[in-house]
Design an enzyme around this catalytic site. Structure first.
Site, PDB file in Angstrom:
ATOM      1  CD  GLU A  17       0.499  31.170 -23.180  1.00 17.29           C
ATOM      2  OE1 GLU A  17       0.837  31.520 -22.048  1.00 17.29           O
ATOM      3  OE2 GLU A  17       0.985  30.209 -23.793  1.00 17.29           O
TER       4      GLU A  17
ATOM      5  CB  CYS B 245       2.199  26.497 -25.407  1.00 18.22           C
ATOM      6  SG  CYS B 245       3.171  27.919 -24.972  1.00 18.22           S
TER       7      CYS B 245
ATOM      8  CG  HIS C  95       5.540  24.119 -27.175  1.00 14.48           C
ATOM      9  ND1 HIS C  95       5.137  25.268 -27.815  1.00 14.48           N
ATOM     10  CD2 HIS C  95       6.016  24.509 -25.957  1.00 14.48           C
ATOM     11  CE1 HIS C  95       5.338  26.306 -27.014  1.00 14.48           C
ATOM     12  NE2 HIS C  95       5.866  25.872 -25.880  1.00 14.48           N
TER      13      HIS C  95
HETATM   14  P1  HMG Z   1      19.226  31.111 -19.366  1.00 12.04           P
HETATM   15  O1  HMG Z   1      19.498  30.994 -17.922  1.00 12.04           O
HETATM   16  O2  HMG Z   1      19.322  32.453 -19.990  1.00 12.04           O
HETATM   17  O3  HMG Z   1      20.159  30.218 -20.217  1.00 12.04           O
HETATM   18  O4  HMG Z   1      17.780  30.509 -19.600  1.00 12.04           O
HETATM   19  P2  HMG Z   1      21.167  29.038 -19.800  1.00 12.04           P
HETATM   20  O5  HMG Z   1      22.256  29.598 -18.955  1.00 12.04           O
HETATM   21  O6  HMG Z   1      20.392  27.854 -19.303  1.00 12.04           O
HETATM   22  O7  HMG Z   1      21.787  28.742 -21.235  1.00 12.04           O
HETATM   23  C1  HMG Z   1      20.996  28.258 -22.268  1.00 12.04           C
HETATM   24  C2  HMG Z   1      21.870  27.335 -23.123  1.00 12.04           C
HETATM   25  O8  HMG Z   1      22.848  28.123 -23.799  1.00 12.04           O
HETATM   26  C3  HMG Z   1      22.639  26.305 -22.276  1.00 12.04           C
HETATM   27  O9  HMG Z   1      22.663  25.119 -23.025  1.00 12.04           O
HETATM   28  C4  HMG Z   1      24.042  26.901 -22.247  1.00 12.04           C
HETATM   29  O10 HMG Z   1      25.071  25.924 -22.060  1.00 12.04           O
HETATM   30  C5  HMG Z   1      24.122  27.507 -23.636  1.00 12.04           C
HETATM   31  P3  HMG Z   1      22.091  23.757 -22.356  1.00 12.04           P
HETATM   32  O11 HMG Z   1      22.890  23.501 -21.156  1.00 12.04           O
HETATM   33  O12 HMG Z   1      20.648  24.052 -21.996  1.00 12.04           O
HETATM   34  O13 HMG Z   1      22.221  22.747 -23.442  1.00 12.04           O
HETATM   35  N1  HMG Z   1      25.166  28.534 -23.792  1.00 12.04           N
HETATM   36  C6  HMG Z   1      25.957  28.624 -24.876  1.00 12.04           C
HETATM   37  N2  HMG Z   1      26.016  27.892 -25.998  1.00 12.04           N
HETATM   38  C7  HMG Z   1      26.938  28.241 -26.948  1.00 12.04           C
HETATM   39  N3  HMG Z   1      27.789  29.294 -26.800  1.00 12.04           N
HETATM   40  C8  HMG Z   1      27.759  30.060 -25.696  1.00 12.04           C
HETATM   41  C9  HMG Z   1      26.809  29.729 -24.668  1.00 12.04           C
HETATM   42  N4  HMG Z   1      26.505  30.278 -23.458  1.00 12.04           N
HETATM   43  C10 HMG Z   1      25.490  29.528 -22.929  1.00 12.04           C
HETATM   44  N5  HMG Z   1      28.601  31.088 -25.568  1.00 12.04           N
HETATM   45  C11 HMG Z   1      15.761  29.826 -20.631  1.00 12.04           C
HETATM   46  C12 HMG Z   1      17.274  29.941 -20.780  1.00 12.04           C
HETATM   47  C13 HMG Z   1      15.207  29.086 -21.828  1.00 12.04           C
HETATM   48  C14 HMG Z   1      15.463  29.040 -19.356  1.00 12.04           C
HETATM   49  C15 HMG Z   1      15.165  31.254 -20.536  1.00 12.04           C
HETATM   50  O14 HMG Z   1      15.323  31.903 -21.759  1.00 12.04           O
HETATM   51  C16 HMG Z   1      13.685  31.257 -20.158  1.00 12.04           C
HETATM   52  O15 HMG Z   1      13.348  31.275 -18.973  1.00 12.04           O
HETATM   53  N6  HMG Z   1      12.756  31.227 -21.186  1.00 12.04           N
HETATM   54  C17 HMG Z   1      11.330  31.184 -20.936  1.00 12.04           C
HETATM   55  C18 HMG Z   1      10.854  29.817 -20.460  1.00 12.04           C
HETATM   56  C19 HMG Z   1      10.912  28.750 -21.522  1.00 12.04           C
HETATM   57  O16 HMG Z   1      10.993  29.014 -22.700  1.00 12.04           O
HETATM   58  N7  HMG Z   1      10.809  27.476 -21.083  1.00 12.04           N
HETATM   59  C20 HMG Z   1      10.776  26.357 -21.980  1.00 12.04           C
HETATM   60  C21 HMG Z   1       9.973  25.185 -21.451  1.00 12.04           C
HETATM   61  S1  HMG Z   1       8.361  25.667 -20.877  1.00 12.04           S
HETATM   62  C22 HMG Z   1       7.420  25.827 -22.334  1.00 12.04           C
HETATM   63  O17 HMG Z   1       7.812  25.384 -23.361  1.00 12.04           O
HETATM   64  C23 HMG Z   1       6.105  26.550 -22.222  1.00 12.04           C
HETATM   65  C24 HMG Z   1       6.101  27.991 -22.715  1.00 12.04           C
HETATM   66  O18 HMG Z   1       6.098  28.029 -24.122  1.00 12.04           O
HETATM   67  C25 HMG Z   1       4.901  28.729 -22.154  1.00 12.04           C
HETATM   68  C26 HMG Z   1       3.510  28.173 -22.377  1.00 12.04           C
HETATM   69  O19 HMG Z   1       3.265  26.981 -22.329  1.00 12.04           O
HETATM   70  O20 HMG Z   1       2.613  29.007 -22.497  1.00 12.04           O
HETATM   71  C27 HMG Z   1       7.326  28.753 -22.267  1.00 12.04           C
END
Ligand code: HMG
Length: 390
Positions: A79, A111, A233
């Site tokens: 992609e 992906c 994935h």
């Molecule tokens: P964010 O807002 O930075 O993070 O987004 P958050 O606030 O949701 O925190 C993440 C986790 O860290 C949470 O755990 C927190 O509690 C924890 P959860 O509630 O999820 O279990 N946390 C801590 N843990 C330990 N100690 C601490 C601490 N502080 C917080 N001190 C997000 C995270 C992944 C959404 C962001 O990075 C993002 O947007 N990434 C890109 C999108 C993505 O990867 N999506 C995944 C699903 S879609 C997919 O897989 C397709 C893709 O590969 C693309 C394709 O298909 O081409 C992306």
């Protein structure tokens, strides 16, 4: 006739960023990245690596002369391709010196691309049992500096030879899949960075997994107890663990423990590379079979593929007798051991150092890039590649 993965190889660029240091620079607690998201290191591609070179480097070390003659179909899942018209598969076909009597194409659905490639390859081998298909999943994940997705970037490629009587994993007959037109993650043609609704994308990943897993169980008659491991994935490693936990209680306690131990092995490479989009699921499979030394032949591995936008699929494969002898564990250990750490400032500079957007010529210095195959420049709008292995 059994059809499946006969060979599997992997490549990541030689530079990486420590996630603790990225967290520090962004004023975020490091545990959010290392535990909450589950990433240790992020592969950073220098300007001399693009999706073509990553894939060609991944395939280079697994193909022998017989493969080069017998591969008559190259399917390149990506992609983050380099051209809107010409497929990345054609470049790789030439760089690897494959038999000219072959098809070469590019497949896109976020992906999910490499999984689509495997399904196409299966059909091709069923009709042409003597041929071999090279399936590539290669990507550079870019969200942007200081964005919500920054910690889930990465770069790398997985190369697989699909054949009859495969030496590593025979793919089973049952598949469950699903498409739904949603905007959880996308990249418009004018942007070199992805747009994403992070929270929604996580919810959709989970919803797809729940739906497809139930559909798969119904179609196949299998239960979680029939699986030795499930590979996911992995845009980041915590998400697969969360998905696994939603179904764990479907198995007995012994099996629950094994599935969790095997999940850890299956996420080790991804934890140290980051998201490589379409190759990510297969990097997880590779991590499992290379890092979990005592997996028995005959074990069934589940594979969950998710490509935003969105298409998902669950299917399974069975490990073949003697599969360990056909892995390239040492090569991959060396690849990880020889990588060089860069500072956050260096990463930011590399991130912003992109090819001229107006298409003007550029010559790139490939001396600092130890990869066999590099991008050496652009001339008259044509990418120039060098192959030191030639
Ligand atoms: P964010 O807002 O930075 O993070 O987004 P958050 O606030 O949701 O925190 C993440 C986790 O860290 C949470 O755990 C927190 O509690 C924890 P959860 O509630 O999820 O279990 N946390 C801590 N843990 C330990 N100690 C601490 C601490 N502080 C917080 N001190 C997000 C995270 C992944 C959404 C962001 O990075 C993002 O947007 N990434 C890109 C999108 C993505 O990867 N999506 C995944 C699903 S879609 C997919 O897989 C397709 C893709 O590969 C693309 C394709 O298909 O081409 C992306």
């Amino acid at each position: 006739m059994q059809i499946g993965i006969d060979k599997i190889g992997f490549f990541a660029p030689h530079l990486y960023l420590d996630m603790n240091k990225l967290a520090e620079a962004r004023n975020i607690e490091p545990e959010k990245f290392t535990i909450g998201i589950g990433q240790e290191k992020m592969a950073v591609p220098p300007i001399t690596q693009d999706t073509v070179t990553l894939a060609a480097n991944a395939a280079l070390n697994i193909l022998d002369e017989e493969d080069k003659q017998r591969i008559d179909f190259v399917i390149f899942g990506t992609e983050s391709g380099v051209d809107h018209s010409k497929s990345a598969g054609v470049y790789v076909h030439r760089l690897l010196g494959l038999n000219p009597d072959a098809r070469a194409i590019e497949v896109k659905q976020a992906c999910y691309g490499a999984t689509a490639g495997i399904q196409m390859a299966k059909g091709h081998i069923a009709l042409n049992p003597d041929s071999r298909v090279l399936v590539l999943g290669s990507d550079i994940a870019r969200y942007g500096l200081e964005t919500g997705g920054e910690a889930t970037q990465g770069a790398g490629a997985v190369a697989m030879v699909i054949s009859a009587d495969p030496k590593i994993l025979a793919i089973e007959e049952h598949h469950a899949y699903r498409t739904n037109d949603i905007m959880d993650f996308w990249r418009p043609i004018y942007s070199d960075k992805a747009f994403v609704d992070g929270k929604f994308s996580n919810e959709q990943y989970m919803a797809f997994f729940e739906n497809i897993w139930n559909q798969y169980k119904e179609k196949s008659g299998l239960t979680l107890g029939d699986f030795e491991a499930i590979c996911y994935h992995l845009p980041y490693t915590k998400i697969g663990l969360k998905a696994l936990r939603t179904i764990l209680t479907e198995a007995d306690e012994d099996k629950q423990e094994r599935l969790q131990t095997n999940y850890k092995a299956s996420s080790q490479y991804n934890r140290n590379v980051g998201n490589i989009y379409t190759g990510s699921l297969y990097l997880s499979l590779l991590s499992l079979i290379e890092q979990k030394k005592d997996l028995p032949a005959g074990a069934r591995i589940g594979l969950f593929s998710y490509g935003s936008g969105a298409v998902g699929e669950f299917f399974s494969g069975v490990l073949q007798p003697g599969f360990q002898e056909h892995l390239h564990v040492q090569q991959h250990e060396e690849l990880f051991a020889s990588r060089k750490e860069i500072s956050v400032a260096e990463y930011e500079e590399i991130f912003q150092n992109t090819l001229p957007a107006d298409g003007s010529d550029i010559e790139l210095n490939t001396q600092d890039d130890p990869a066999a195959i590099c991008l050496s420049g652009v001339k008259d709008h044509m990418r120039q590649y060098t192959n030191r292995a030639d």
